[in-house]
Design a protein around this motif. Sequence first.
Motif: not given
Length: 362
Positions: A1-18
Motif C-alpha cells: 500500500m502506498e504511504n500516501g493513503n490514509a484510507i483504502r476500501v478494497d472491494c467491500v460489500t455489505k448486505r442487510y438481508g436481501p
Amino acid sequence: MENGNAIRVDCVTKRYGPVTAVDAVSLQIERGEFFTLLGPSGSGKTTLIRLIAGFDLPDTGRIYLGPRDVTNEPPYRRPVHTVFQHYALFPHLNVFKNVAFGLEQKRLPKPDIERKVAQALELVQLAGYQQRMPDELSGGQQQRVALARAIVLEPQALLLDEPLAALDFKLRKQMQQELKQLQRQLNMSFLLVTHDQEEAISLSDRIAVMADGRVQQIGTPRAVYERPQTTFVANFIGVCNIFEAEIVARNGQRVLLNIEGQPMEIALNGESLIGPRVRFAVRPEKIELSAEPLRADGSIWLRGVVENKSYLGDLTHWQVRVGRLLVTVSEQNHSGWRSERFHHGQSVFLAWMPESVILLSD
C-alpha cells in the motif's frame, strides 16, 4: 500500500438481508485530502462510512487505515473519529468536559488535557466557552464542540456523516467554509458524507458519486461536473440536458446524428460508440440562445420554441421545446436586460461549442 493513503476500501460489500447496501466498492483517500461521498438517500454512503469507522463489519472485502488492515477491528481501535449530524454531546457535561472526555479515557496527565482542549477549542473558534453547557449553545456552536471533541484525539482521519444537515441555510454556508479552513489547518484527511451537491463541490478535493450501493464516478469536483460519465452523475450534480439521438452515419471520429428530425454532427474525441443510438449531455450554461442562427463558428445548433422563463435575479432559466425534448438554458443577467430577450412561443436557436458535448457511457 502506498504511504500516501490514509484510507483504502478494497472491494467491500455489505448486505442487510436481501438488500445490498454497499456493492463491491473500492476507493482510496490520500493523507490530507478532503474526500466526499455524495449521493441520494439509500445510495450506500452512510453504510460505507460506518464500515470504515467499524460500527458495522463488511460481508466481503478489506478496509485499511494507513498500512493497517482494520477490517475486523472494533471502532475504539481504529485511528479515526466520527462526527454525526446530531452532535451526540453529553448534556450533563460542560464544553471542556465534552472535549476532554476521550483524553480522560486515555488517562492523559491533567496539564496535557487542559493544553489539548484549549488548542482544539481555539481551532474551532470557541476559546472561552469551556464552562458553557450544551443547551446554552447555538446549533453551530454545538457542532463546533463536536468537531473539537473529534480533533482533540488527533485521529488519522475525520469521518463526517452529514454534519451540517441540521443547520439553517446561512449557518450551514458559514460552517462549510470553517470546515474547509479547519481541514487545511490540520492537514488531516476528512471523509464527508452528504447529499448536497453544492456542499460537495465547494469543499472537496475529490468526490465519489454513489447510487444503489455502487460508486458511479470518482474525480475532482470539476471533473464530475464538466465530464460526468453516466446519466445519473450528469443529472445528480447540477442541472443537465440529456439528449438521445439516432446515429445516421459515421466517418471516423465524426458522427452524424438525428435529434428530433434535425441533423447534428459531433466528434467522438477518441471515445467509441456501440449500437444505433447515442446519449449525450450539455450543461445549461454552455448553451447560447439567439433569435437568429449564429454565424458559422464551428458551433452546434438546434431550432426550438420558447416555452417557459424563470427569472432568478443573477440568472434567467429558459425552457425551450425541441420536438419531444425540453431543453434548459441558463443565462447570466447583465442589468436584468437578458431576461426580457424572448417571449413565450418565440422561435429560437440553441447553440453550443463541440467541446461542450459530454458523451455518456450508459
